[in-house]
Design a protein around this motif. Structure first.
Motif, PDB file in Angstrom:
ATOM      1  N   GLU A 108      36.659  28.116  42.441  1.00  0.00           N
ATOM      2  CA  GLU A 108      37.571  29.203  42.070  1.00  0.00           C
ATOM      3  C   GLU A 108      38.468  29.504  43.264  1.00  0.00           C
ATOM      4  O   GLU A 108      38.337  28.913  44.335  1.00  0.00           O
ATOM      5  N   PRO A 121      33.725  31.437  46.593  1.00  0.00           N
ATOM      6  CA  PRO A 121      34.718  31.693  45.556  1.00  0.00           C
ATOM      7  C   PRO A 121      35.135  33.155  45.498  1.00  0.00           C
ATOM      8  O   PRO A 121      34.301  34.054  45.619  1.00  0.00           O
ATOM      9  N   ARG A 122      36.441  33.381  45.368  1.00  0.00           N
ATOM     10  CA  ARG A 122      37.032  34.732  45.277  1.00  0.00           C
ATOM     11  C   ARG A 122      36.648  35.600  46.470  1.00  0.00           C
ATOM     12  O   ARG A 122      36.611  36.828  46.368  1.00  0.00           O
ATOM     13  N   ARG A 165      41.714  35.811  33.574  1.00  0.00           N
ATOM     14  CA  ARG A 165      40.339  35.318  33.573  1.00  0.00           C
ATOM     15  C   ARG A 165      39.492  36.033  32.525  1.00  0.00           C
ATOM     16  O   ARG A 165      38.683  35.409  31.828  1.00  0.00           O
TER      17      ARG A 165
END
Length: 370
Positions: free
Chosen positions: A305, A276-277, A78
């Motif tokens: 994500e 996300p994450r 990333r």
């Protein structure tokens, strides 16, 4: 497990040397900046750039997952994509393909079949995107029904650990009816691809030990935690899991049909509220057009994500039309004049409800009319 095959690891090494132009020592701290000091401290050092890249990749190959659910290779890729965006187009494409492969394997999500050519290739930018203020009020209300879910991996009745810390899998879930939350099958499985499915006993233990965190909207407020969920039903192919919890929170409306395209627009918008994450709750409401649909799936450009698995996919009335499950690398697809790296995939709510009605006796889930 290893996320890439031997040839792909070698190719990745060459790409990193190419994009850093041999000055890997300068870029190395940046590529690892998203990882903990504890992890960075175990990385070996070598003054030769090519040797250093190989050592770093071998370390990430040997440590595919950190106990808190972070995938070192995911973070590394990333950062590489972000810092060299637009400078090396072919290498960037391969990095994005590697990242998609890593995330799919790590999540344990079932593979997504080949994508049909996107029905929306070029969005109309110059259109009236203004919405009434009630749109935002309904978004805030809808967010109350969305939660982060943390599932511990359990093997043969015992919590799996890495260096003494539990292995946790992050996802998103949401209330589809009173006391019923929906998420992905692969989220509650808490297994990487190729490692085998959880036994029925371990699966029940994982669901029971899972922590569902409502109101995790920022880092300064305490979330409302719920545990002791019970598995009602799940399906691997449609990638959904229905859990029963003790909660009196509001639930989300479900739409069985694909939203209609607004007048003057090329495609309907699809909005996602997600974690996300494994981080705080976020909302994606821009650059979010639907790309296409089948009887069981929706495809869309909306940003997501890792950790967004299990999120509700809304139309502009804030009714849920799909359960977000995965993404796939897209080729020859453009959105607003730029090549698209990924298309996101969601299971249509109509397909999930039809499956439940087909497989469960009448009266099993009266909250859903089933």
């Amino acid at each position: 497990m290893t996320y890439l095959n031997d040839e792909e690891w070698r190719e990745l090494s060459k790409i990193i040397l190419t994009i850093t132009r041999g000055d890997y020592a300068t870029w190395r701290p940046i590529l690892f900046s998203g990882l903990s000091l504890k992890f960075r401290a175990i990385l070996p050092n070598n003054p030769v750039p090519a040797a250093q890249v190989r050592l770093d990749l071998n370390t990430m190959k040997g440590i595919p997952l950190i106990a808190d659910g972070v995938i070192p290779l995911d973070v590394y890729l990333r950062e590489a994509i972000s810092n060299f965006e637009g400078l090396f187009p072919s290498e960037e494409t391969r990095l994005k393909e590697f990242l998609a492969k890593v995330r799919q394997a790590a999540s344990g999500a079932p593979p997504v079949g080949p994508l049909q050519r996107a029905e929306v290739e070029e969005a109309i930018v110059h259109q009236d995107d203004m919405l009434p203020m009630s749109f935002m009020h309904r978004a805030v209300e809808a967010s109350r029904s969305v939660a982060k879910i943390v599932v511990p991996r359990i093997l043969a009745g015992n919590p799996a650990t890495v260096h003494g810390a539990p292995v946790l899998h992050n996802g998103t879930c949401w209330l589809v009816a009173p006391e019923l939350v929906l998420t992905n099958h692969h989220v509650i499985q808490a297994r990487a691809a190729g490692t085998g499915a959880a036994s029925a006993t371990d699966l029940d233990l994982q669901v029971d030990a899972a922590e569902i965190l409502f109101d995790f909207d920022d880092d300064t407020t305490a979330a409302t935690a719920i545990t002791k969920a019970k598995l009602v039903w799940s399906d691997k192919l449609l990638d959904f899991a229905l859990l029963r919890i003790d909660s009196n929170r509001p639930w989300l409306e479900v739409a069985r049909d694909i939203p209609e395209t607004p007048a003057g627009h090329q495609a309907p918008a699809l909005n996602v509220i997600q974690h996300p994450r494994g981080g705080v709750k976020r909302i994606a409401i821009r650059n979010n057009l639907m790309s296409g649909a089948s009887e069981s799936e929706l495809r869309y450009f909306t940003d997501t994500e890792g950790g967004s698995s299990g999120s509700p996919v809304f139309d502009d009335t804030w009714s849920v039309v799909a359960l977000h499950r995965s993404h796939r690398v897209a080729t020859d697809v453009q959105f607003q004049g730029k090549d698209v790296a990924y298309l996101n995939i969601g299971t249509r709510m109509s397909a999930i409800l039809a499956h439940l009605k087909q497989h469960l006796p009448a009266g099993t889930i009266p909250e859903l009319g089933i």
